[in-house]
Design a protein around this motif. Sequence first.
Motif, PDB file in Angstrom:
ATOM      1  N   ARG A 184       0.755  -1.293  -0.126  1.00  0.00           N
ATOM      2  CA  ARG A 184       0.042   0.146  -0.005  1.00  0.00           C
ATOM      3  C   ARG A 184       1.035   1.367  -0.085  1.00  0.00           C
ATOM      4  NH1 ARG A 184      -3.659   1.893  -2.293  1.00  0.00           N
ATOM      5  NH2 ARG A 184      -4.790  -0.512  -2.061  1.00  0.00           N
ATOM      6  N   LEU A 185       1.858   1.460   0.700  1.00  0.00           N
ATOM      7  CA  LEU A 185       2.828   2.349   0.705  1.00  0.00           C
ATOM      8  C   LEU A 185       3.392   2.631  -0.505  1.00  0.00           C
ATOM      9  CD1 LEU A 185       4.532   1.779   4.391  1.00  0.00           C
ATOM     10  CD2 LEU A 185       2.936   3.883   3.582  1.00  0.00           C
ATOM     11  N   THR A 192       1.315   9.113  -6.546  1.00  0.00           N
ATOM     12  CA  THR A 192       1.867  10.430  -6.061  1.00  0.00           C
ATOM     13  C   THR A 192       2.915  10.926  -7.139  1.00  0.00           C
ATOM     14  OG1 THR A 192       1.124  10.470  -3.770  1.00  0.00           O
ATOM     15  CG2 THR A 192       2.783  12.132  -4.541  1.00  0.00           C
ATOM     16  N   GLN A 193       3.970   9.957  -7.145  1.00  0.00           N
ATOM     17  CA  GLN A 193       5.106  10.500  -8.212  1.00  0.00           C
ATOM     18  C   GLN A 193       4.620  10.433  -9.618  1.00  0.00           C
ATOM     19  OE1 GLN A 193       6.356   7.831 -10.352  1.00  0.00           O
ATOM     20  NE2 GLN A 193       8.085   9.099 -11.230  1.00  0.00           N
ATOM     21  N   THR A 197       4.928  13.839 -11.921  1.00  0.00           N
ATOM     22  CA  THR A 197       5.487  13.800 -12.980  1.00  0.00           C
ATOM     23  C   THR A 197       4.999  14.191 -14.361  1.00  0.00           C
ATOM     24  OG1 THR A 197       7.226  12.078 -11.951  1.00  0.00           O
ATOM     25  CG2 THR A 197       7.108  12.285 -14.171  1.00  0.00           C
ATOM     26  N   ALA A 198       4.031  13.637 -14.617  1.00  0.00           N
ATOM     27  CA  ALA A 198       3.113  13.703 -15.911  1.00  0.00           C
ATOM     28  C   ALA A 198       1.779  14.438 -15.859  1.00  0.00           C
ATOM     29  CB  ALA A 198       2.989  12.449 -16.469  1.00  0.00           C
ATOM     30  N   ILE A 337      -4.726   6.518 -13.017  1.00  0.00           N
ATOM     31  CA  ILE A 337      -3.232   6.935 -12.758  1.00  0.00           C
ATOM     32  C   ILE A 337      -2.331   6.213 -13.951  1.00  0.00           C
ATOM     33  CG2 ILE A 337      -1.432   7.895 -11.511  1.00  0.00           C
ATOM     34  CD1 ILE A 337      -3.488   8.599  -9.286  1.00  0.00           C
ATOM     35  N   ILE A 338      -1.608   6.744 -14.639  1.00  0.00           N
ATOM     36  CA  ILE A 338      -0.642   5.914 -15.590  1.00  0.00           C
ATOM     37  C   ILE A 338       0.453   5.310 -14.652  1.00  0.00           C
ATOM     38  CG2 ILE A 338       1.179   6.445 -17.090  1.00  0.00           C
ATOM     39  CD1 ILE A 338      -0.479   8.894 -18.059  1.00  0.00           C
ATOM     40  N   ASN A 339       0.726   3.938 -15.132  1.00  0.00           N
ATOM     41  CA  ASN A 339       1.715   3.423 -14.541  1.00  0.00           C
ATOM     42  C   ASN A 339       3.090   3.927 -14.960  1.00  0.00           C
ATOM     43  OD1 ASN A 339       2.957   1.395 -13.061  1.00  0.00           O
ATOM     44  ND2 ASN A 339       2.516  -0.494 -14.471  1.00  0.00           N
ATOM     45  N   GLN A 340       3.725   4.506 -14.173  1.00  0.00           N
ATOM     46  CA  GLN A 340       4.889   5.156 -14.602  1.00  0.00           C
ATOM     47  C   GLN A 340       5.887   4.197 -14.846  1.00  0.00           C
ATOM     48  OE1 GLN A 340       5.909   8.321 -15.947  1.00  0.00           O
ATOM     49  NE2 GLN A 340       3.742   9.491 -15.348  1.00  0.00           N
ATOM     50  N   PRO A 341       6.887   4.262 -16.015  1.00  0.00           N
ATOM     51  CA  PRO A 341       7.046   5.428 -16.945  1.00  0.00           C
ATOM     52  C   PRO A 341       6.325   5.294 -18.212  1.00  0.00           C
ATOM     53  CG  PRO A 341       9.173   4.074 -17.038  1.00  0.00           C
ATOM     54  CD  PRO A 341       8.055   3.252 -16.152  1.00  0.00           C
TER      55      PRO A 341
END
Length: 404
Positions: A184-185, A192-193, A197-198, A337-341
């Motif tokens: 979860r963390l 959040t990142q 970022t995008a 939310i996009i699964n970066q990258p």
Amino acid sequence: MTNTVEITAPIEQEGTKAVVRNWLKQIGDRVREGDALVELETDKVTQEIAAPCDGILSEIAMEDGDDAAPGAILGRMRVETIGVAAEAATASPSQMQPLLPATTASSYYSPAVRKAAEEHGIDPAALKGSGMGGRVTRADMDHALEASRSRPPAPQSQPAATEQPFPVAPTDGKSRIVPHSAMRLSIARHMTQSLATAPQVTAVFEADFTAIMRHREGHKDRLKAEGVNLSYTAYFVAASVAAMQAVPEVNSQWHDDGLEIFEDVSIGVGIALGDKGLVAPAIRQAQNLSLETIAARLQDLTNRARSNALKADELKGGTFTISNHGVSGSLLASPIIINQPQSAILGIGKLEKRVVVREVDGVDTIQIRPMAYVSLTIDHRSLDGHQTNAWLTEFVRILQSWPQ
């Protein structure tokens, strides 16, 4: 004669560290090679660490909640040839040291707990331990620290109306705090990142599932006899591969000096793990797979994800992700939310019958069709609206014209 064998965390693991979650054996237990000893939870998977040999668990070096870097010593085993039974009865955790005078077993603390006590000034003797035998763990210490930080400050004599931007729950109300798991963390940090970022934009289309439903009805029994569940998600993966051929830029990653467009389409599929969170194992080189093979791969990944049997490598290497959030009832989720990258993520809403208008022989007719909203959230650095809409147009066309 006694030999000591170390029990270590795997060198190859998802992320840079894992967290000890549960010892399955106790000190003094006799184990056989391959027996599960302890569970480690990384930010993606939970894995069991097996006994490296036959012997007796003689030492637990890391307790529940302790961070375990790759190669870290989790505990030790004794491999004995003489006096095994007698010595096993006296085995004890030599690494545990009493921090404060006490008479209970919970007054013995791991290095991580003692370090937290020194750094944060929290007395572990005042806590109710959640570890084996009521032992206080590092997770208990972290929970106590977060709880102390979340307490409202002492009231001022004349507090200004603007000093409290958010309401505080009544101090006499009942509540409970559930400690965050490592997964979860990790999800929280990743989401959040990603947003930080995008710049993320979502486009929504509507798809008629009539064609794929008819195809599935005509083939699911045959595949079921072969042990394969022909799920709708398999069609979404195959249609995504086809849409990538029309708009390859969607299968990409942003770099400051250019857009990296991948030739292989490796599609991650979100799999919910209940309250623990979710994972997105990747179907590698999906452009080379048939619908039946995709369905079989999906079934295997889903089963192993829900039994904590995924390999770390299976959670890496995705170039695009699908979130079939409609299976839990939502019509639309935005943004997913996009699964970066990665540069984009596809969302599939709940399938339901809707009244739609269809032209038949030049006449508008009202029909009932199985419909669902489909969305594409993009990294606006990588893609623009015309590419997003072109990809969704092709994706919907493939679903609605699926050959029978």
